[in-house]
Design a protein around this motif. Structure first.
Motif, PDB file in Angstrom:
ATOM      1  N   SER A 172      11.192   8.670   1.984  1.00 28.09           N
ATOM      2  CA  SER A 172      10.874   9.610   1.692  1.00 28.09           C
ATOM      3  C   SER A 172       9.509   8.866   0.311  1.00 28.09           C
ATOM      4  O   SER A 172       8.917   8.841  -0.648  1.00 28.09           O
ATOM      5  N   ILE A 173       9.404   7.049   0.935  1.00 29.37           N
ATOM      6  CA  ILE A 173       8.542   6.594  -0.200  1.00 29.37           C
ATOM      7  C   ILE A 173       7.837   6.500   0.909  1.00 29.37           C
ATOM      8  O   ILE A 173       7.809   6.379   2.571  1.00 29.37           O
ATOM      9  N   SER A 174       6.334   6.379   0.309  1.00 29.25           N
ATOM     10  CA  SER A 174       4.897   6.541   0.914  1.00 29.25           C
ATOM     11  C   SER A 174       4.456   4.526   0.603  1.00 29.25           C
ATOM     12  O   SER A 174       4.686   4.662  -0.305  1.00 29.25           O
ATOM     13  N   VAL A 175       4.128   3.922   0.891  1.00 27.25           N
ATOM     14  CA  VAL A 175       3.444   3.080   0.991  1.00 27.25           C
ATOM     15  C   VAL A 175       2.204   3.096   1.121  1.00 27.25           C
ATOM     16  O   VAL A 175       1.438   1.924   1.153  1.00 27.25           O
ATOM     17  N   ALA A 176       1.404   3.666   1.393  1.00 27.54           N
ATOM     18  CA  ALA A 176       0.164   4.182   1.172  1.00 27.54           C
ATOM     19  C   ALA A 176      -0.983   3.313  -0.078  1.00 27.54           C
ATOM     20  O   ALA A 176      -1.652   1.936   0.035  1.00 27.54           O
ATOM     21  N   PHE A 178       0.483   0.396  -4.615  1.00 29.57           N
ATOM     22  CA  PHE A 178       1.424   0.600  -4.968  1.00 29.57           C
ATOM     23  C   PHE A 178       1.510   2.119  -5.715  1.00 29.57           C
ATOM     24  O   PHE A 178       3.045   1.763  -6.546  1.00 29.57           O
ATOM     25  N   GLN A 179       1.176   2.338  -6.763  1.00 26.02           N
ATOM     26  CA  GLN A 179       0.711   3.708  -7.538  1.00 26.02           C
ATOM     27  C   GLN A 179       1.983   4.812  -6.930  1.00 26.02           C
ATOM     28  O   GLN A 179       2.216   5.253  -7.668  1.00 26.02           O
ATOM     29  N   SER A 182       4.773   3.893  -6.371  1.00 25.96           N
ATOM     30  CA  SER A 182       6.442   3.673  -7.789  1.00 25.96           C
ATOM     31  C   SER A 182       5.997   5.033  -8.237  1.00 25.96           C
ATOM     32  O   SER A 182       7.690   6.026  -8.523  1.00 25.96           O
ATOM     33  N   ALA A 183       5.306   6.004  -8.174  1.00 25.65           N
ATOM     34  CA  ALA A 183       5.576   7.524  -7.925  1.00 25.65           C
ATOM     35  C   ALA A 183       7.224   8.175  -7.281  1.00 25.65           C
ATOM     36  O   ALA A 183       7.653   8.489  -7.714  1.00 25.65           O
ATOM     37  N   CYS A 184       6.577   7.563  -5.750  1.00 27.61           N
ATOM     38  CA  CYS A 184       7.841   8.470  -5.017  1.00 27.61           C
ATOM     39  C   CYS A 184       9.405   7.411  -5.607  1.00 27.61           C
ATOM     40  O   CYS A 184      10.358   8.060  -5.075  1.00 27.61           O
TER      41      CYS A 184
END
Length: 214
Positions: A172-176, A178-179, A182-184
């Motif tokens: 589920s987490i995206s590392v594109a 930092f913002q 955080s949202a993910c």
């Protein structure tokens, strides 16, 4: 009617002719005077009624501003600060608008707090049901809890829970950025860390370990 022998130039004849003329009738002059007086009286009444209506309208507006100045707290604070009970209408209206906007924000904030409290209450109810089930299971099998398990089993339970959570977290987490990260993270917590979801994960891990042990 002229007497016989009387000359038309006679002054008395002229007077008689004058009084016999309708244009000089005293009754007609009184009628014209009363009619003119009536017209003026009607105009005065209309003017007086208009003045009274206008005064009532102004009084109503003034009472409205006075009420706003009494109700709106910022108007009262302004009065206290400057030591004057009189504020301009523009200031009263602006402070009233600001106060209404403040109340709308407070209402929205309270609604959000109520929604959060309802979610917390629901989570507590689920936890209560879970604990009641644990207590009931222990009462039905009082000797079941006497069997000791090793620390390795305890670690395996924790590892199984974390592995299950990490799978959903990694997917589920995206590392594109930092913002976006955080949202993910917050979105993942809301979606995969609900009490019911965690309960299902724990039950699955415990069931799997129990099959391995027994």
């Amino acid at each position: 009617m002229t007497e016989p022998g009387a000359s038309p130039e006679d002054p008395w004849v002229k007077v008689e002719y004058a009084y016999s003329d309708n244009s000089l009738d005293p009754d007609d002059e009184d009628s014209d005077y009363h009619q003119e007086s009536y017209k003026e009286s009607y105009k005065d009444r209309r003017r007086r009624a208009h003045t009274q209506a206008e005064q009532k309208r102004r009084d109503a507006i003034k009472r409205g501003y006075d009420d706003l100045q009494t109700i709106v707290p910022t108007c009262q604070q302004q009065d206290f600060a400057i030591g004057s009970p009189k504020l301009s209408k523009a200031i009263v209206l602006q402070k009233t608008i600001d106060y209404i906007q403040f109340l709308h924000k407070e209402k929205k904030k309270q609604e959000e707090e109520v929604s959060t409290l309802r979610k917390d209450v629901m989570a507590l109810k689920i936890m209560k049901v879970n604990y009641e089930q644990i207590v009931k299971a222990h009462q039905d099998n009082p000797h079941e809890g006497e069997d000791q398990v090793s620390d390795q089993v305890k670690f395996n339970v924790f590892q199984g829970i974390m592995d299950s959570l990490f799978q959903s977290f990694n997917a589920s987490i995206s590392v594109a950025s930092f913002q976006e990260l955080s949202a993910c993270v917050f979105s993942w917590i809301e979606e995969h860390c609900k009490p019911q979801t965690l309960r299902e994960i724990v039950i699955g891990v415990l069931h799997q370990l129990k099959n391995q042990l027994y």
